[in-house]
Design an enzyme around this catalytic site. Structure first.
Site, PDB file in Angstrom:
ATOM      1  N   SER A 107       0.824  -1.202   0.000  1.00  0.00           N
ATOM      2  CA  SER A 107       0.000   0.000   0.000  1.00  0.00           C
ATOM      3  C   SER A 107       0.862   1.257   0.000  1.00  0.00           C
ATOM      4  O   SER A 107       1.644   1.471  -0.923  1.00  0.00           O
ATOM      5  CB  SER A 107      -0.975  -0.056   1.177  1.00  0.00           C
ATOM      6  N   ASP A 246      -9.775  -6.287  -3.756  1.00  0.00           N
ATOM      7  CA  ASP A 246      -9.295  -5.057  -3.126  1.00  0.00           C
ATOM      8  C   ASP A 246     -10.327  -3.949  -3.360  1.00  0.00           C
ATOM      9  O   ASP A 246     -10.575  -3.560  -4.500  1.00  0.00           O
ATOM     10  CB  ASP A 246      -7.951  -4.657  -3.738  1.00  0.00           C
ATOM     11  N   HIS A 274      -7.745  -5.347   0.492  1.00  0.00           N
ATOM     12  CA  HIS A 274      -6.604  -4.452   0.714  1.00  0.00           C
ATOM     13  C   HIS A 274      -6.114  -4.730   2.124  1.00  0.00           C
ATOM     14  O   HIS A 274      -6.468  -4.037   3.077  1.00  0.00           O
ATOM     15  CB  HIS A 274      -7.055  -2.993   0.554  1.00  0.00           C
TER      16      HIS A 274
END
Length: 294
Positions: A107, A246, A274
């Protein structure tokens, strides 16, 4: 699993201390784990780290600014930007003597990884980018799918409550807050790993010097000038891992990232949102990382 703990000074005049933990034989190829926004090194589970070590890797995980035991800014007032985190990572790698290293990042950490390979190529041997997007989070990407409507609605409805936060002095309230914060980002076709997420949240709270800053400040920093157009200049072997579910960066972001980094290999993570690599995927993810960093 016991690791070697160390604080590394970075930044102007060494004014910032980053907490690091190293595992395994320093003679083995080094893997640097870079966590995402709101997380700390504790997000990388000990058993996950142990699997990499048993695969013949010297693994280093660290707390970025505002995370874990590293130097923190006042809540709501981060005194750094994304490029600062990139410079921190480069300084850390040099100070630990592990350059070039195999960078595994998720991320916001994957944004750091992209810029690290572009601006400090001497620091990076390979890149593994998980739950990422081409360029920086928040940058214009009109050709890519937006976050899911469900997640967008949560952001819209819960922004005031999120800003208020829990009673930061109440450990159980903070743990519950962190668990609830992770829930909307998890894959929907696999049961939410309540116990695993709670254990991670407890580790993060117990090791955090300033938990309110950790879950607030990284989301406020400036990503700076877009760099998506520069991705073709990444010259290290790159592996892109992306969850098929995600909700923040839908699957198209992972495919686009892999397409824009020369020679990058894409591996989908089924039933994954995610989220830091779910335990159910370790039998797939760990061999991929070991093969990529071999």
């Amino acid at each position: 699993m016991a690791g070697t703990e160390q604080f590394v000074k970075v930044g102007a005049g060494g004014s910032v201390e980053l907490f690091t933990e190293a595992f395994g034989d320093p003679a083995d190829p080094a893997v640097l784990l870079v966590h995402g926004a709101g997380h700390s090194a504790a997000a990388w589970d000990d058993e996950f780290v142990a699997r990499l070590v048993h695969g013949g890797r010297h693994v280093v995980r660290y707390d970025s600014r505002d995370a874990g035991r590293s130097t923190a800014s006042p809540v709501g007032e981060p005194d750094y930007d994304l490029r600062t985190l990139v410079a921190d990572a480069a300084e850390l790698i040099a100070a630990l003597g592990i350059a070039p290293t195999h960078v595994v990042a998720m991320s916001q950490g994957a944004a750091v990884g992209q810029l690290l390979a572009l601006d400090h190529p001497e620091s990076v041997a390979t890149l593994t980018l998980a739950s990422s997007t081409p360029g920086g989070p928040g940058h214009e990407a009109g050709d890519l799918p937006p976050m899911t409507e469900a997640l967008a609605a949560i952001f819209a409805e819960g922004s005031g409550e999120e800003q208020a936060g829990p009673d930061w002095s109440d450990r159980e309230a903070v743990v519950a807050y962190l668990v609830d914060a992770e829930r909307p980002f998890a894959g929907r076709s696999r049961p939410f790993d309540e116990d695993g997420v709670r254990a991670t949240a407890e580790r993060m709270v117990d090791r955090a010097g300033a938990i309110a800053a950790q879950v607030t400040n990284p989301f406020l920093i400036d990503a700076g000038e877009p760099w998506r157009a520069r991705l073709a200049d990444i010259a290290v072997p790159t592996l892109v891992l992306h969850g098929t579910e995600d909700p923040l960066f839908p699957l198209g972001h992972g495919h686009a990232l892999a397409a824009e980094v020369p020679g990058a290999r894409f591996v989908a993570m089924p039933a994954t949102g995610h989220e830091v690599f779910p335990r159910a995927l370790w039998d797939t993810v760990v061999p991929e990382i070991l093969a990529h960093s071999g």
